[in-house]
Design a protein around this motif. Sequence first.
Motif, short mmCIF file in Angstrom:
data_model
loop_
_atom_site.label_atom_id
_atom_site.label_comp_id
_atom_site.label_asym_id
_atom_site.label_seq_id
_atom_site.Cartn_x
_atom_site.Cartn_y
_atom_site.Cartn_z
N GLU A 48 58.02 -26.58 51.37
CA GLU A 48 58.32 -26.31 49.97
C GLU A 48 58.48 -24.79 49.79
OE1 GLU A 48 58.63 -28.41 47.44
OE2 GLU A 48 58.32 -30.16 48.75
N THR A 49 59.29 -24.44 48.82
CA THR A 49 59.55 -23.02 48.60
C THR A 49 58.26 -22.23 48.40
OG1 THR A 49 61.63 -23.58 47.58
CG2 THR A 49 60.79 -21.36 47.17
N ARG A 50 57.36 -22.81 47.61
CA ARG A 50 56.11 -22.09 47.32
C ARG A 50 55.23 -21.95 48.56
NH1 ARG A 50 55.40 -27.19 45.31
NH2 ARG A 50 53.54 -28.32 45.99
N GLU A 51 55.43 -22.84 49.51
CA GLU A 51 54.64 -22.76 50.74
C GLU A 51 55.31 -21.91 51.81
OE1 GLU A 51 54.25 -26.72 52.04
OE2 GLU A 51 52.97 -27.35 50.39
N MET A 52 56.56 -21.61 51.54
CA MET A 52 57.36 -20.97 52.59
C MET A 52 56.77 -19.63 53.03
SD MET A 52 61.40 -20.15 52.45
CE MET A 52 61.82 -21.84 52.03
N ALA A 53 56.39 -18.83 52.04
CA ALA A 53 55.89 -17.49 52.37
C ALA A 53 54.65 -17.59 53.24
CB ALA A 53 55.59 -16.72 51.08
N GLU A 54 53.74 -18.49 52.85
CA GLU A 54 52.50 -18.61 53.61
C GLU A 54 52.79 -19.14 55.02
OE1 GLU A 54 48.71 -18.33 54.83
OE2 GLU A 54 49.72 -17.40 53.12
N ALA A 55 53.69 -20.11 55.10
CA ALA A 55 54.03 -20.68 56.42
C ALA A 55 54.61 -19.61 57.34
CB ALA A 55 55.02 -21.83 56.24
N LEU A 56 55.51 -18.82 56.79
CA LEU A 56 56.15 -17.79 57.61
C LEU A 56 55.15 -16.69 57.99
CD1 LEU A 56 59.57 -17.44 55.77
CD2 LEU A 56 59.20 -18.28 58.09
N ARG A 57 54.33 -16.32 57.01
CA ARG A 57 53.34 -15.29 57.30
C ARG A 57 52.42 -15.75 58.43
NH1 ARG A 57 50.93 -11.40 53.98
NH2 ARG A 57 51.70 -12.37 52.10
N HIS A 58 51.98 -16.98 58.34
CA HIS A 58 51.08 -17.50 59.36
C HIS A 58 51.79 -17.61 60.71
CE1 HIS A 58 48.95 -20.58 61.70
NE2 HIS A 58 47.88 -20.08 61.13
#
Lengths: 195, 187
Positions: free
Chosen positions: A124-134
């Motif tokens: 999901e877009t809102r999860e994207m940043a966290e997924a990429l950061r991790h």
Amino acid sequence: VRPSDEDLVARHLRGDPEAFAELVARYTSRLFHLIYRFTGDRALAEDFTQESFLRAYASLPRSQFERPFRPWLFQIGVNLCRDWARRRAHQPLLFTDMQDETEGNVSLIESLPGDEPSPMDQVETREMAEALRHAVGTLPPEDRLMLALRYDEEMSYAEIGQWFRLAPATVGTHIFRAKQRLRVSLSRFRGGGEG
Amino acid sequence: MSEHPDLLTLDAFSEGEMTPEELRRTEAHLAVCPTCRRHVLHLREPADWFRRAPYEMARVGLVNQIVEAVSEQRLASRRARRLGRAASAAALSGAALLAVSWSELGAAVTAAGVPVDANTWNVTVARLLEVPVDTATGVLNGTLAWQAGLAESAGAGLVLGMVLLTAAAFVGLTRLLQAGASRGVSA
């Protein structure tokens, strides 16, 4: 008109105190970013960024300055990172020639998915940043550095190879592997849905 | 259809890192191979992800902090250069004083009629201080050992200081000897 780096270096060498300050303002953010990509530690990245500028400042008067300033400065920062990593690991590391090693990583090289959806397609877009950061955060530091040089600094394989004394093709193999690890890392963060 | 290029070759294509000949061959293959075209799309994804990954921005005050650190380094290096020049000048002065006072001391010793042998200095100092020769020898040896110890453990600055002190001591000693010689002559 924005003065070139070479103009600023020349002004600095003629004794203009503002010239070096302008170089600091110009490159602090990018250098910090590059070093942070490698260390993953904000305080350390700040220290290394400052130390890079101090070393550059000390070396400039002695340098036969024919090289572009930015790669020279960034190489100082990367060398600090590599020394730090070497001290941490108590062994030589990073970017050895991969000709033989490549043979042992056939499975990784062949791990490209076929028709499966991309890991990001299911985030999901809102999860994207966290997924990429991790995902990026879990990569080995040398992978993050290679990818940062390639995609943040837009350096060619040949330019990166000059820094690390590697053949351009070997740099390509490193970057390929780093990207594959990023894909695997992202998939794992999502729960291994890809494979 | 030609044989499929390996993934490293397709990756080099996706990165734009090919020789013109490799590029021509790969493009020719991709034109007729949907599988490899799909691979190329997949290979491009991680680069895009990496670029989109959020990252830490540099602290706002970092630029000023670095500029200040550079300024401090500039001032420190200026101070060091000034100190170096001053130290060089002092060392030269000390050496000159030492040379002058050494020759003056020799002349004074000769004028005082002090016999020149292995104990000349000890005897001379003993006479001047009006103490036994053994005492003067002990004091001189102790002073020399102290100076040597300091010189080993201290930096150039301290050694320089010792040179200046020694030069001053020689000058003082010379004056005393000259005064003693005058008394001896007048007596």
